[in-house]
Design a protein around this motif. Structure first.
Motif, mmCIF file in Angstrom:
data_model
loop_
_atom_site.group_PDB
_atom_site.id
_atom_site.type_symbol
_atom_site.label_atom_id
_atom_site.label_comp_id
_atom_site.label_asym_id
_atom_site.label_seq_id
_atom_site.Cartn_x
_atom_site.Cartn_y
_atom_site.Cartn_z
ATOM 1 N N VAL A 92 0.864 -1.167 0.000
ATOM 2 C CA VAL A 92 0.000 0.000 0.000
ATOM 3 C C VAL A 92 0.905 1.221 0.000
ATOM 4 C CG1 VAL A 92 -1.747 1.306 1.271
ATOM 5 C CG2 VAL A 92 -1.833 -1.194 1.248
ATOM 6 N N VAL A 93 0.634 2.172 -0.883
ATOM 7 C CA VAL A 93 1.455 3.377 -1.000
ATOM 8 C C VAL A 93 0.670 4.588 -0.505
ATOM 9 C CG1 VAL A 93 2.745 4.884 -2.563
ATOM 10 C CG2 VAL A 93 2.643 2.415 -3.008
ATOM 11 N N ILE A 94 1.266 5.320 0.426
ATOM 12 C CA ILE A 94 0.742 6.617 0.852
ATOM 13 C C ILE A 94 1.807 7.639 0.480
ATOM 14 C CG2 ILE A 94 0.028 8.052 2.802
ATOM 15 C CD1 ILE A 94 -0.600 5.438 4.307
ATOM 16 N N GLY A 95 1.511 8.516 -0.462
ATOM 17 C CA GLY A 95 2.538 9.433 -0.949
ATOM 18 C C GLY A 95 2.061 10.862 -1.009
ATOM 19 N N GLN A 96 2.912 11.767 -0.586
ATOM 20 C CA GLN A 96 2.616 13.198 -0.693
ATOM 21 C C GLN A 96 2.955 13.657 -2.105
ATOM 22 O OE1 GLN A 96 5.115 14.248 2.604
ATOM 23 N NE2 GLN A 96 3.425 14.190 4.073
ATOM 24 N N ASP A 97 1.953 14.217 -2.784
ATOM 25 C CA ASP A 97 2.071 14.580 -4.197
ATOM 26 C C ASP A 97 2.607 16.006 -4.312
ATOM 27 O OD1 ASP A 97 1.825 15.010 -6.886
ATOM 28 O OD2 ASP A 97 -0.321 14.601 -6.997
ATOM 29 N N ARG A 98 3.861 16.130 -4.688
ATOM 30 C CA ARG A 98 4.502 17.443 -4.723
ATOM 31 C C ARG A 98 3.853 18.375 -5.744
ATOM 32 N NH1 ARG A 98 9.022 18.760 -7.673
ATOM 33 N NH2 ARG A 98 10.103 19.248 -5.731
ATOM 34 N N ALA A 99 3.394 17.815 -6.864
ATOM 35 C CA ALA A 99 2.824 18.647 -7.917
ATOM 36 C C ALA A 99 1.550 19.335 -7.432
ATOM 37 C CB ALA A 99 2.537 17.806 -9.154
ATOM 38 N N ALA A 100 0.658 18.596 -6.790
ATOM 39 C CA ALA A 100 -0.585 19.190 -6.300
ATOM 40 C C ALA A 100 -0.317 20.223 -5.222
ATOM 41 C CB ALA A 100 -1.507 18.099 -5.771
ATOM 42 N N GLN A 101 0.633 19.926 -4.336
ATOM 43 C CA GLN A 101 0.922 20.860 -3.248
ATOM 44 C C GLN A 101 1.522 22.164 -3.770
ATOM 45 O OE1 GLN A 101 2.569 18.726 0.466
ATOM 46 N NE2 GLN A 101 2.922 17.291 -1.203
ATOM 47 N N ARG A 102 2.262 22.074 -4.846
ATOM 48 C CA ARG A 102 2.934 23.257 -5.382
ATOM 49 C C ARG A 102 1.984 24.198 -6.118
ATOM 50 N NH1 ARG A 102 7.036 25.145 -2.844
ATOM 51 N NH2 ARG A 102 8.602 23.577 -2.394
ATOM 52 N N VAL A 103 0.776 23.745 -6.401
ATOM 53 C CA VAL A 103 -0.186 24.629 -7.075
ATOM 54 C C VAL A 103 -1.312 25.011 -6.116
ATOM 55 C CG1 VAL A 103 0.344 23.841 -9.390
ATOM 56 C CG2 VAL A 103 -1.400 22.618 -8.084
ATOM 57 N N GLY A 104 -0.955 25.174 -4.867
ATOM 58 C CA GLY A 104 -1.896 25.705 -3.899
ATOM 59 C C GLY A 104 -2.809 24.694 -3.249
ATOM 60 N N ARG A 105 -2.390 23.434 -3.196
ATOM 61 C CA ARG A 105 -3.202 22.405 -2.560
ATOM 62 C C ARG A 105 -2.398 21.693 -1.477
ATOM 63 N NH1 ARG A 105 -5.932 19.690 -7.985
ATOM 64 N NH2 ARG A 105 -7.300 21.435 -8.501
ATOM 65 N N PRO A 106 -2.017 22.404 -0.432
ATOM 66 C CA PRO A 106 -1.228 21.781 0.640
ATOM 67 C C PRO A 106 -2.038 20.716 1.370
ATOM 68 C CG PRO A 106 -1.984 23.944 1.316
ATOM 69 C CD PRO A 106 -2.331 23.813 -0.140
ATOM 70 N N ILE A 107 -1.336 19.805 2.007
ATOM 71 C CA ILE A 107 -1.992 18.707 2.710
ATOM 72 C C ILE A 107 -2.700 19.238 3.949
ATOM 73 C CG2 ILE A 107 -1.584 16.590 4.023
ATOM 74 C CD1 ILE A 107 0.733 16.056 2.078
ATOM 75 N N GLY A 108 -3.968 18.891 4.073
ATOM 76 C CA GLY A 108 -4.757 19.293 5.224
ATOM 77 C C GLY A 108 -5.213 18.091 6.026
ATOM 78 N N PRO A 109 -6.097 18.303 6.986
ATOM 79 C CA PRO A 109 -6.580 17.199 7.816
ATOM 80 C C PRO A 109 -7.170 16.055 7.001
ATOM 81 C CG PRO A 109 -7.251 19.306 8.737
ATOM 82 C CD PRO A 109 -6.656 19.606 7.398
ATOM 83 N N ALA A 110 -7.886 16.363 5.915
ATOM 84 C CA ALA A 110 -8.475 15.302 5.101
ATOM 85 C C ALA A 110 -7.392 14.409 4.506
ATOM 86 C CB ALA A 110 -9.341 15.896 3.994
#
Length: 509
Positions: free
Chosen positions: A316-334
């Protein structure tokens, strides 16, 4: 109407999903308690209209060569409703699948409880759910394909308990049937809410899949979910430094890695061209099955959840997506709640968990505070530290703040050459200590955030080289990392003294 939008009956679905000629029925003739004349007439008409003796078909068959159990609703039989005899058939099939060690594919299409039987039929949903959970407790995959329509108690029980849940395009899916809503409220239910595509966007479904694509999608998921080496599922890791996988270097003196200043690594980690978790899966993994959201109505584009295989190693892979975060979608509680879904999935099925850290930091907003960001970071840490599954963390790029820490505790931690880990971005740390962001390079060095420092301080077990920068060799770098993961994941072993390194990372031994 295109083939992908056709809505086959139960037998038609089985014909198009299972390998030709492989279906074996498990159905016994239904038995009923005393029936009213009107209900007897309803059943007779249902049998004539549908050509079936009850509202579900059950059995086993081959799905791309793999034997699976199936439970498929027949909507033409009293709207696929669930009575006592229907539940008997479903529970018997689920229990047989558990006893025979088979993955289970359920394809409901139902209006819910059979009104002609009343409360006794209503409580059968709990009975079916109990059988499904016993199947899951046996570490057997449960896949759900929601068909048009699926409403009421079926959706609120066995329709919503899948490890992976997909739906027909355009399918009506909802707890409250539109007719019931209109009867009670005198107006139609708002359009577009109870539609498969909307629910997928809200994180309630993993995918919307046409029936002709279902065999490949389900088979790909099962290739990962069913390929579980017996050694995995218990926390533990080999002794540090004891047999690193080819392509991994232990950092430090004599390791052959050039001495790169910490700030240079930070700058390299932020290059737009640098590959992230999506590129790692695209260039290095197989059998990738994306999962969407928490399953509870939340999704976060900054956090990717998937099933995947590196070489022969499923995970199972849980990965922080750098591309989405860099366009104003930082990781939140969800996003952190999506991560915790992945942790539960790994533990339940005995799959190893791979976490990929690559984040400039969590969402900093009033909404994130009000929705419990700090608490979710704490719960991610708690879940990871106590998880009954083998864990591997990959520091792939930026590792800033609590969002990075939330996915860090693991039996073994790898880092890309220019990855780093810090309590704040160096600019933020400089602002606190020196009241200016201009001394960020100095702070990066002082805080020992780079991969080589992390190794020397016992936080990282090994380093994957970049030659000289992942941004300049994205495909080759991802292939190198994937090769390392293919060797590292199966190498995880139970810790003989019962103490996972997740608990004791303090300094180098």
């Amino acid at each position: 109407m295109s083939a992908s939008l056709e809505r086959p009956d139960a037998a038609g679905l089985l014909d198009r999903v299972l390998d030709p000629g492989s279906f074996e029925s498990w159905d016994a003739p239904p038995t009923y308690a005393a029936l009213s004349p009107r209900y007897e007439a309803d059943l007779a008409r249902a049998r004539e209209r549908s050509g079936r003796d009850e509202a579900v078909l059950t059995g086993s068959g081959l799905l791309r060569g793999r034997r699976v159990a199936v439970v498929v609703s027949e909507f033409a039989f009293l709207a696929g409703s669930i009575g006592v005899a229907t539940a008997d058939r479903i529970v018997s099939a689920v229990e047989r699948a558990t006893a025979e060690g088979l993955p289970l594919l359920a394809a409901p299409s139902s209006g819910g409880t059979r009104m002609q039987e009343g409360t006794i039929a209503f409580v059968q949903m709990a009975r079916i759910a109990a059988a499904v959970m016993a199947h899951r407790a046996a570490r057997l995959p449960y896949l759900v394909y929601l068909r048009h329509p699926t409403t009421g108690g079926v959706l609120a029980s066995w329709g919503s308990l899948g490890h992976v849940t997909a739906a027909e395009p355009g399918a009506l899916i909802g707890f409250l049937g539109p007719r019931v809503y209109e009867t009670l409220h005198g107006e139609p239910f708002p359009a577009g809410v109870q539609v498969a595509e909307n629910l997928a966007a809200k994180g309630l479904l993993d995918a919307v899949v046409g029936v002709d694509d279902l065999p490949d999608v389900a088979a790909q998921a099962l290739d990962v979910l069913c390929a579980v080496p017996g050694v995995l599922g218990v926390p533990g890791v080999p002794a540090r430094g004891g047999g690193a996988a080819p392509g991994v270097r232990a950092a430090g003196a004599g390791a052959g890695l050039p001495d790169v200043p910490a700030w240079e690594s930070v700058e390299r980690s932020r290059r737009v061209e640098r590959p992230g978790v999506r590129e790692l899966l695209r260039f290095g993994a197989s059998g990738v099955t994306p999962l969407s959201g928490t399953g509870d109505g939340e999704a976060d584009p900054g956090l990717l959840l998937a099933l995947a295989r590196f070489g022969d190693a499923s995970c199972v892979v849980i990965g922080q997506d750098r591309a989405a975060q860099r366009v104003g979608r930082p990781i939140g509680p969800a996003g952190l709640r999506v991560a915790r879904r992945g942790m539960r999935l790994a533990a339940e099925l005995g799959l190893p968990l791979l976490t990929v850290v690559d984040t400039p930091g969590a969402a900093l907003s009033p909404e994130a505070e009000e929705r419990g960001l700090a608490g979710e970071i704490a719960r991610c840490l708690a879940d990871l530290i106590t998880l009954r599954a083998a864990t591997l963390c990959l520091l792939l790029g930026e590792g800033s703040g609590g969002a990075a820490l939330a996915l860090l505790p693991a039996d073994r931690v790898l880092a890309a050459r220019h990855a780093w880990l810090a309590p704040l971005p160096p600019e933020g740390a400089s602002g606190i200590v020196h009241r200016t962001p201009d001394r960020a390079p100095e702070m990066a060095a002082a805080q020992r955030i780079r991969a080589t420092d992390l190794y020397e301080d016992g936080i990282v077990d090994a380093i994957v080289p970049e030659e000289p920068d992942a941004a300049d060799e994205p495909e080759a770098f991802c292939a190198r990392v994937a090769d390392v993961l293919a060797r590292e994941l199966p190498a995880l072993r139970p810790d003989p003294d019962g103490r996972s390194r997740r608990y004791v990372r303090r300094a180098a031994p």
